[in-house]
Write a protein that holds these residues in place. Structure first.
Motif: not given
Length: 997
Positions: A674-677, A679-681, A688-690, A136-142
């Motif tokens: 995935d995921g609930p917060a 798209f992540s892969s 990986n999305g917003v 359920g993690s997402v890219d939050t680098n930015s």
């Protein structure tokens, strides 16, 4: 010396043939074996290799006759991914603005002046929790930081203090959950000690308009939050847990209250914390519950602090004062049966490298508290005088403050019969000085008889969120409650939902505990018991609802005999309050031991009385031809008859984030991240999305329209990226605040969770995306989650009323509009299908793995609720999750790649029938999704392998040729040396005698 005896190498002794062969035969044999093994491995593990290196290109071609037909079944509103991303970031901020809860605001401390100068305190100020870890993690680098959000709202931040926190956080990691290795997880709070602030305390006055203290707690897949901080915190007292403030945090709050006139605490966590001390502290002026806000959510925090946005969020869980006094506390965590060592056959890969079976422990967990979860317990216990509500609860469920005030007036009530609804119309008036939004909540109280069906004092029945209401203005909302929804499930008596005779009280409340001022409860009388069974089953069910889980309920008995557990009862909270399992209760009975046994292929095949299905028949049908047709249309049989067992099993066993293409029926590959917060892969980072806010913060909006907007935006992103399914939303419940994966789940309440999941799913469905609701079901803890899957025990009433309910609501409420070509003229028609995806869970329901539970996956899901889509396993790397057992239970796709899993039986009539049924479920889903965009009936397909396949072929051919050349040269050398040796061994001829002269 005979000239022929002299070696051609100038006299050196040649290598013997025996020695030569001893060296080169093994070399050539090894190369040959490597080529063969590598090719076999690449073919067997082709799904995984393709996921890493590409799966090739399927080119679909429509016929000339259909070239002008409309095949854009789902259309995008955005023309680029960049446009979607920008719109998504705006939406994330809007969700956070609607979801952040104002929990305390003494003397109007908030909002702050727009140009206020503030000092940020607390580790999470510089190291915030944007989301959770794992799938359920997402890219939050930015992502916008806390500081960025405050400064974007116009606040000026004390840079020296912030720099100190930032440097400390960079060198002192906080604890985190390790998904793949729970033993490596850590639970350090990692707060900056107050002594480290001393050097910058001289700057406090210059930035003294307010102290913004941010307190964070992370969460993650694979482990739960710890209930024992011993070893993780040098100052931890015995019994201290991770969800209470530690000494460093208490010291930090004391520093803030001693140094600043205005102190605001921001809770940056997607779980509840024990905040009783902060709420009671008169020097803590304001508390905001900000959740984990994703990419731009901290901008909303800034605008709420300055009053640009009026907070309107509401809590999605009760915030209790003492988590150790909660009835779930004793039965959350690690418990094992003392008399089971479960053994399972392993995959082909594991067989080649280790033993043929895996043996491990058998964990379990008892939901002894029954239906009394969260606010249901605290409201009921208070009503029974078992707890003092003000002492036990800090913030009720559904609670939240505003910068303005609202008044409610009931302007209409309509009450239908027992098959109808109760509708309440409420006029909401803004009586304050600033614009704002309000949440209207409707609860019901059912008549309760001690010793009868268990019932909570109050249950959420409906809710509505207003739009922005200007000062002095009003808005009217209508709340509706189906009478049958007030029925309780009687698993011991009628084995059905029962609306018992008596007076039902329906009340408007500002939270689960507070009846709205100026409103009067509504009484709904029921003259005699209504039993929803047989032909009188509930209107929303396709089949009669009756006991399906007697084996699970059997764990509980009122007398607690023979190793059973006494379930918690409202009739005697003191005498039935849950305790941890005893030694006797940790001994599995024969039925439980049997449930942990390996799947018996032969017995299941022998018991099957069906015929062997047809496979491999010729057909001109392709998948798009069946788009829009009912699932029982005869053409489905023709299409399925054309498939081979290999076609089907290759798809069913390679289901990790995809469904594989089947060229013979022009089925395209689908992609399902995935995921609930958002798209992540783990496989393809380009997917990986917003980063959206955690589901907790989404639910704190109590705004289903925002949920729909999120799902629609996810659908827009899917159309840009060629995505078709989505492993979300996640709708398990917050049974315990220590659940490591709570950030992925909406709430402790089934209705709120189910409504939000349905809204998000319907938004995605509008763009042809099928959602995989997860994790079905009773998957409320991470501890021991894959150690053979914990046996989860609950009464059938608890199962149905609490833990299946959010899935039921979403399955029944989700629909997908399907545009399809109805004739050979290209005529477009429309139909509607229901929810199309669900994911089973790692755990067991009772002793049966959920994915293989026929009562769960078939009888309830498909029989009662009418689900027609496909079910996928959770990540299937574990021996107890048997693919054949899954097919038998009703789970279709295996979330893995070959050869990590394989079918033990693909030849019996039973196995082929199950394989065919699962294939039907998947193809029905794909046919009605956006995967058909661009395809018309009669489309053909050609396949171009990926580059790595050509490399594989080229390398294999090259190595094969080298082996052949090597073998040829070896044979020639052996023959040459053999001839030379024979010539040397032959007798020399007599020397010539000179002639006489």
């Amino acid at each position: 010396m005979n000239a022929r005896a002299k070696n051609a190498d100038g006299g050196r002794t040649p290598m013997s043939n025996k020695k030569f062969l001893w060296i080169w035969v093994p070399v050539l044999a090894t190369v040959t074996v490597l080529v063969v093994v590598a090719n076999v491995a690449l073919n067997v593990a082709g799904g995984w290799v393709a996921s890493q290196l590409g799966s090739g290109t399927y080119t679909f071609t429509n016929s000339e006759e259909s070239s002008g037909w409309d095949t854009e079944y789902y259309t995008a509103e955005h023309d680029s991914q960049e446009s979607v991303d920008e719109a998504a970031k705006v939406l994330v901020e809007e969700i956070a603005a609607g979801g952040i809860v104002l929990a305390k605001n003494e003397a109007g401390a908030l909002p702050l002046a727009a140009d206020a100068r503030v000092t940020m305190l607390g580790r999470a100020s510089a190291d915030p929790v944007f989301g959770g870890s794992g799938s359920g993690s997402v890219d939050t680098n930015s992502a916008v930081t806390v500081r960025g959000g405050l400064e974007n709202a116009g606040l000026t931040v004390n840079d020296q203090v912030y720099a100190t926190i930032e440097a400390f956080a960079a060198e002192n990691p906080r604890g985190h959950i390790e998904m793949d290795n729970p033993d490596a997880s850590s639970y350090t709070i990692g707060e900056l000690p107050v002594g480290d602030y001393e050097a910058q305390s001289g700057t406090f006055a210059e930035f003294g308009d307010a102290a913004i203290v941010t307190i964070g707690r992370p969460g993650g897949e694979g482990g739960d939050l710890t209930r024992d901080m011993t070893g993780w915190d040098d100052n931890a007292e015995p019994g201290q847990h991770q969800l209470e403030l530690n000494q460093d945090e208490k010291d930090l709050v004391a520093l803030a209250t001693a140094s600043f006139d205005t102190v605001v605490v921001v809770v940056n966590a997607s779980t509840t914390l024990e905040l009783g001390e902060l709420q009671a502290d008169p020097d803590v002026d304001a508390i905001l519950l900000a959740g984990s806000p994703g990419a731009t959510g901290f901008n909303a925090l800034g605008t709420i602090l300055t009053g640009e946005v009026n907070p309107s969020g509401r809590t999605t869980d009760v915030w209790a004062a003492d988590f150790t006094a909660d009835p779930t506390f004793a039965n959350f965590g690690s418990f094992f049966y003392s008399n089971i060592e479960a053994s399972y056959p392993v995959s082909a890969v594991e067989k080649a490298t280790s033993n043929a079976t895996v043996t491990s422990n058998a964990p379990f967990v008892d939901y002894t508290e029954g239906i009394y979860v969260g606010y249901r317990y605290y409201e009921t216990a208070a009503a029974e005088g078992f707890v003092d509500y003000d002492d036990a609860v800090v913030y009720p469920f559904g609670y939240g403050l505003s910068y303005t005030d609202f008044a409610w007036a009931v302007t209409g009530t309509e009450a239908g019969d027992v098959d109808g609804t109760v509708a309440v119309t409420v006029e909401v008036t803004n009586t304050g000085a600033v614009a704002g939004r309000d949440v209207v909540e409707l609860y019901y109280t059912a008549p309760y008889t001690p010793g009868g069906i268990e019932k909570s004092e109050v249950v959420l029945g409906d809710f509505a969120k207003t739009g922005v209401i200007e000062p002095g203005a009003s808005e009217t909302v209508t709340l509706e409650l189906a009478v049958e929804d007030m029925a309780s499930y009687d698993h011991l008596g009628e084995q059905a939902y029962v609306l018992e005779a008596g007076d039902y009280t329906i009340s408007l409340r500002t939270d689960s505990h507070t009846v709205a001022a100026g409103t009067e409860p509504i009484t709904y009388p029921v003259a005699s018991d209504v039993v929803y069974s047989g032909d009188n089953h509930r209107a929303t069910d396709l089949a009669e609802v009756t006991n399906r889980f007697d084996d699970v309920s059997a764990r509980f008995s009122a007398d607690g005999g023979a190793g059973t557990v006494v379930p918690m009862s409202r009739a005697d909270f003191a005498g039935t309050f849950p305790q941890a399992p005893t030694a006797e209760q940790s001994v599995a009975d024969a039925a439980t031991q049997e449930g942990f046994a390996a799947w018996d292929y032969d017995a299941e095949a022998a018991a099957f009385d069906g015929e062997m299905p047809t496979t491999g028949e010729r057909s001109d049908l392709t998948l798009v031809d069946l788009r829009g047709l009912p699932k029982d249309d005869p053409q489905w049989d023709e299409l399925l008859d054309s498939l081979t067992v290999g076609d089907m099993t290759d798809m069913l066993l390679n289901g990790a984030y995809q469904t594989a293409a089947i060229a013979s029926i022009a089925k395209p590959q689908t992609v399902e991240p995935d995921g609930p917060a958002g798209f992540s892969s783990f496989i393809n980072s380009s997917i990986n999305g917003v980063a959206y806010p955690s589901e907790v913060l989404i639910a704190q909006t109590w705004d289903v329209d925002l949920g729909t907007a999120m799902g629609t935006m996810i659908g827009e992103e899917a159309l840009q990226k060629g995505l078709n399914g989505w492993y979300a939303p996640a709708v398990n419940l917050h049974r315990s605040p220590f659940g490591g994966r709570n950030f992925e789940y909406y709430s402790e309440d089934p209705l709120l969770s189910g409504r939000m999941a349905a809204a998000v799913s319907n938004g995605a469905a509008s763009k042809g995306v099928y959602t995989m609701l997860k994790h079905f079901a009773l998957n409320e803890q991470e501890t021991n989650r894959v150690d053979n899957g914990p046996a989860t025990w609950a009464t059938e009433q608890t199962i149905r009323e609490i833990y299946l309910k959010p899935f039921e609501l979403a399955i029944k409420d989700v629909s997908l509009d399907v545009r399809y070509i109805a004739d050979d003229e290209g005529t477009i028609e429309e139909t509607t299908v229901g929810a199309l995806g669900i994911m089973s869970s790692f755990n067991r329901i009772g002793a049966t793995w959920t994915g293989g539970s026929r009562p769960l996956m078939t009888d309830v899901l498909r029989g009662e609720w009418g689900f027609e889509g496909f079910a996928i396993t959770d990540f299937n790397l574990y021996p107890y999750m048997n693919p054949n057992e899954g097919l038998d239970g009703g789970t279709d796709l295996t979330l893995t790649f070959q050869p990590s899993k394989s079918f033990g039986d693909t030849t019996s009539a039973k196995a082929v029938t199950d394989i065919r049924n699962a294939t039907h479920n998947i193809l029905f889903t794909v046919a009605n999704s956006n995967a058909m965009n661009g395809l018309a009936p009669g489309a053909t397909v050609t396949y171009t392998p990926p580059t790595w396949v050509y490399v594989q072929i080229g390398v294999s051919v090259l190595l094969g040729l080298l082996v052949l050349v090597g073998a040829f040269l070896m044979v020639r050398r052996v023959r040459r040396h053999r001839s030379a040796a024979e010539e040397v061994a032959a007798p020399a001829s007599e020397p010539a005698v000179p002639a006489a002269r």
